[in-house]
Design a protein around this motif. Sequence first.
Motif, PDB file in Angstrom:
ATOM      1  N   ALA A   1      -1.912   3.960   6.356  1.00 20.66           N
ATOM      2  CA  ALA A   1      -2.140   3.209   5.121  1.00 20.66           C
ATOM      3  C   ALA A   1      -2.162   1.710   5.388  1.00 20.66           C
ATOM      4  CB  ALA A   1      -1.070   3.550   4.086  1.00 20.66           C
ATOM      5  N   LEU A   2      -1.255   1.270   6.245  1.00 19.04           N
ATOM      6  CA  LEU A   2      -1.198  -0.153   6.588  1.00 19.04           C
ATOM      7  C   LEU A   2      -2.470  -0.575   7.316  1.00 19.04           C
ATOM      8  CD1 LEU A   2       0.752  -2.612   6.458  1.00 19.04           C
ATOM      9  CD2 LEU A   2       1.416  -2.017   8.795  1.00 19.04           C
ATOM     10  N   GLU A   3      -2.875   0.229   8.280  1.00 18.34           N
ATOM     11  CA  GLU A   3      -4.055  -0.085   9.087  1.00 18.34           C
ATOM     12  C   GLU A   3      -5.342  -0.124   8.248  1.00 18.34           C
ATOM     13  OE1 GLU A   3      -6.443   2.523  12.270  1.00 18.34           O
ATOM     14  OE2 GLU A   3      -4.394   2.036  12.871  1.00 18.34           O
TER      15      GLU A   3
ATOM     16  N   ARG B   1      -3.651  -0.917  -2.425  1.00 18.15           N
ATOM     17  CA  ARG B   1      -4.257   0.401  -2.592  1.00 18.15           C
ATOM     18  C   ARG B   1      -3.216   1.496  -2.397  1.00 18.15           C
ATOM     19  NH1 ARG B   1      -8.586  -0.134   1.897  1.00 18.15           N
ATOM     20  NH2 ARG B   1      -8.356  -2.241   1.118  1.00 18.15           N
ATOM     21  N   GLY B   2      -3.598   2.673  -2.918  1.00 18.17           N
ATOM     22  CA  GLY B   2      -2.791   3.863  -2.736  1.00 18.17           C
ATOM     23  C   GLY B   2      -3.680   5.021  -2.333  1.00 18.17           C
ATOM     24  N   VAL B   3      -3.189   5.819  -1.412  1.00 17.03           N
ATOM     25  CA  VAL B   3      -3.903   6.996  -0.943  1.00 17.03           C
ATOM     26  C   VAL B   3      -3.080   8.222  -1.313  1.00 17.03           C
ATOM     27  CG1 VAL B   3      -4.724   8.239   1.098  1.00 17.03           C
ATOM     28  CG2 VAL B   3      -4.944   5.747   0.985  1.00 17.03           C
ATOM     29  N   VAL B   4      -3.709   9.149  -2.025  1.00 23.29           N
ATOM     30  CA  VAL B   4      -3.075  10.430  -2.295  1.00 23.29           C
ATOM     31  C   VAL B   4      -3.674  11.414  -1.301  1.00 23.29           C
ATOM     32  CG1 VAL B   4      -2.679  12.281  -3.957  1.00 23.29           C
ATOM     33  CG2 VAL B   4      -2.727   9.901  -4.725  1.00 23.29           C
ATOM     34  N   SER B   5      -2.853  11.822  -0.355  1.00 23.16           N
ATOM     35  CA  SER B   5      -3.310  12.724   0.709  1.00 23.16           C
ATOM     36  C   SER B   5      -2.487  14.007   0.632  1.00 23.16           C
ATOM     37  CB  SER B   5      -3.178  12.049   2.072  1.00 23.16           C
ATOM     38  OG  SER B   5      -1.860  11.585   2.274  1.00 23.16           O
ATOM     39  N   TYR B   6      -2.808  14.804  -0.353  1.00 21.45           N
ATOM     40  CA  TYR B   6      -2.028  16.009  -0.636  1.00 21.45           C
ATOM     41  C   TYR B   6      -2.257  17.091   0.408  1.00 21.45           C
ATOM     42  CZ  TYR B   6       0.553  19.044  -3.840  1.00 21.45           C
ATOM     43  OH  TYR B   6       1.496  19.855  -4.412  1.00 21.45           O
TER      44      TYR B   6
ATOM     45  N   LEU C   1       3.775   6.777  -7.400  1.00 17.85           N
ATOM     46  CA  LEU C   1       4.225   5.434  -7.021  1.00 17.85           C
ATOM     47  C   LEU C   1       3.103   4.424  -7.216  1.00 17.85           C
ATOM     48  CD1 LEU C   1       6.455   3.603  -6.002  1.00 17.85           C
ATOM     49  CD2 LEU C   1       5.822   4.232  -3.659  1.00 17.85           C
ATOM     50  N   ALA C   2       1.905   4.780  -6.806  1.00 12.80           N
ATOM     51  CA  ALA C   2       0.755   3.892  -7.013  1.00 12.80           C
ATOM     52  C   ALA C   2       0.516   3.655  -8.504  1.00 12.80           C
ATOM     53  CB  ALA C   2      -0.495   4.474  -6.357  1.00 12.80           C
ATOM     54  N   ALA C   3       0.617   4.721  -9.291  1.00 15.16           N
ATOM     55  CA  ALA C   3       0.436   4.574 -10.739  1.00 15.16           C
ATOM     56  C   ALA C   3       1.506   3.669 -11.337  1.00 15.16           C
ATOM     57  CB  ALA C   3       0.450   5.947 -11.412  1.00 15.16           C
ATOM     58  N   LEU C   4       2.729   3.812 -10.879  1.00 13.43           N
ATOM     59  CA  LEU C   4       3.820   2.966 -11.360  1.00 13.43           C
ATOM     60  C   LEU C   4       3.545   1.503 -11.038  1.00 13.43           C
ATOM     61  CD1 LEU C   4       6.637   2.633 -12.608  1.00 13.43           C
ATOM     62  CD2 LEU C   4       7.597   3.196 -10.368  1.00 13.43           C
ATOM     63  N   PHE C   5       3.126   1.233  -9.805  1.00 13.06           N
ATOM     64  CA  PHE C   5       2.822  -0.146  -9.415  1.00 13.06           C
ATOM     65  C   PHE C   5       1.662  -0.729 -10.221  1.00 13.06           C
ATOM     66  CE2 PHE C   5       4.679   0.334  -4.867  1.00 13.06           C
ATOM     67  CZ  PHE C   5       5.929  -0.057  -5.319  1.00 13.06           C
ATOM     68  N   THR C   6       0.679   0.066 -10.532  1.00 14.46           N
ATOM     69  CA  THR C   6      -0.482  -0.459 -11.271  1.00 14.46           C
ATOM     70  C   THR C   6      -0.220  -0.561 -12.766  1.00 14.46           C
ATOM     71  OG1 THR C   6      -1.513   1.733 -11.415  1.00 14.46           O
ATOM     72  CG2 THR C   6      -2.128   0.341  -9.546  1.00 14.46           C
ATOM     73  N   ASP C   7       0.871   0.022 -13.237  1.00 17.41           N
ATOM     74  CA  ASP C   7       1.224  -0.080 -14.654  1.00 17.41           C
ATOM     75  C   ASP C   7       1.994  -1.355 -14.989  1.00 17.41           C
ATOM     76  OD1 ASP C   7      -0.008   2.030 -15.832  1.00 17.41           O
ATOM     77  OD2 ASP C   7       1.789   3.239 -16.111  1.00 17.41           O
ATOM     78  N   VAL C   8       2.468  -2.057 -13.989  1.00 18.40           N
ATOM     79  CA  VAL C   8       3.245  -3.278 -14.246  1.00 18.40           C
ATOM     80  C   VAL C   8       2.265  -4.441 -14.389  1.00 18.40           C
ATOM     81  CG1 VAL C   8       5.056  -4.819 -13.419  1.00 18.40           C
ATOM     82  CG2 VAL C   8       5.197  -2.363 -12.932  1.00 18.40           C
ATOM     83  N   PRO C   9       2.158  -5.023 -15.584  1.00 22.63           N
ATOM     84  CA  PRO C   9       1.194  -6.096 -15.788  1.00 22.63           C
ATOM     85  C   PRO C   9       1.545  -7.361 -15.001  1.00 22.63           C
ATOM     86  CG  PRO C   9       2.530  -5.757 -17.779  1.00 22.63           C
ATOM     87  CD  PRO C   9       2.926  -4.706 -16.794  1.00 22.63           C
ATOM     88  N   GLY C  10       0.511  -8.061 -14.566  1.00 22.48           N
ATOM     89  CA  GLY C  10       0.692  -9.340 -13.903  1.00 22.48           C
ATOM     90  C   GLY C  10       0.795  -9.281 -12.396  1.00 22.48           C
ATOM     91  N   TYR C  11       0.667  -8.083 -11.810  1.00 20.92           N
ATOM     92  CA  TYR C  11       0.831  -7.947 -10.357  1.00 20.92           C
ATOM     93  C   TYR C  11      -0.348  -7.240  -9.695  1.00 20.92           C
ATOM     94  CZ  TYR C  11       5.621  -9.348 -11.271  1.00 20.92           C
ATOM     95  OH  TYR C  11       6.735 -10.032 -11.667  1.00 20.92           O
TER      96      TYR C  11
ATOM     97  N   ALA D   1       0.858  -1.180   0.000  1.00 18.45           N
ATOM     98  CA  ALA D   1       0.000   0.000   0.000  1.00 18.45           C
ATOM     99  C   ALA D   1       0.897   1.233   0.000  1.00 18.45           C
ATOM    100  CB  ALA D   1      -0.904   0.013   1.231  1.00 18.45           C
ATOM    101  N   THR D   2       0.374   2.333  -0.526  1.00 18.14           N
ATOM    102  CA  THR D   2       1.122   3.587  -0.549  1.00 18.14           C
ATOM    103  C   THR D   2       0.274   4.706   0.052  1.00 18.14           C
ATOM    104  OG1 THR D   2       0.337   4.173  -2.766  1.00 18.14           O
ATOM    105  CG2 THR D   2       2.409   2.946  -2.627  1.00 18.14           C
ATOM    106  N   ALA D   3       0.951   5.676   0.634  1.00 21.30           N
ATOM    107  CA  ALA D   3       0.343   6.923   1.099  1.00 21.30           C
ATOM    108  C   ALA D   3       1.247   8.040   0.587  1.00 21.30           C
ATOM    109  CB  ALA D   3       0.239   6.952   2.618  1.00 21.30           C
TER     110      ALA D   3
END
Length: 171
Positions: free
Chosen positions: A97-99, A58-63, A42-52, A32-34
Amino acid sequence: MAEELEAALPDDVCRLAERILAAAKDRGWQLATAESCTGGLLAALFTDVPGYSHVFDRGVVSYSDGAKCDLLGLASDMVENCGAVSRAVAEAMAAGALERSDAQLAVSITGFAGPGGEDDEEGLVHFALADTTGALTHREEHFGPIGRDGVRIAALRAALDMLREKLDLSA
């Protein structure tokens, strides 16, 4: 390899993200990312890799400060007293994020990508990793005034490096 962001991000960043996802998959872990200053890169990068898709939970964008409190459970007085770009906030973001996920490992990123106000150090970024054993790791980087894109890419590298170290991957 990351298909969508590959053209925009350096090859080493994309390759490292794929290695991290593979290592997490081998362990049966989810991530997970925050993110604040990286805006979900970072979340976008992780979701762009096929097969994973089952590895990234999940990723949280908390700007904003409010989003950090609402989405990650940070106490508003902590954010006000410590500042949104601080060790305490980075650690609380990772723990939140972990919780709030099914992940075994969460990483957070909060910083000043720049340009900032007179009290903001451009390029200052705090990172934290939290895992289900209760371990919490912090890292502070001073990237300097290298521009918003430069800080964001450097922050991605640093966050990925922390994950690489946690997953015991060679450099």
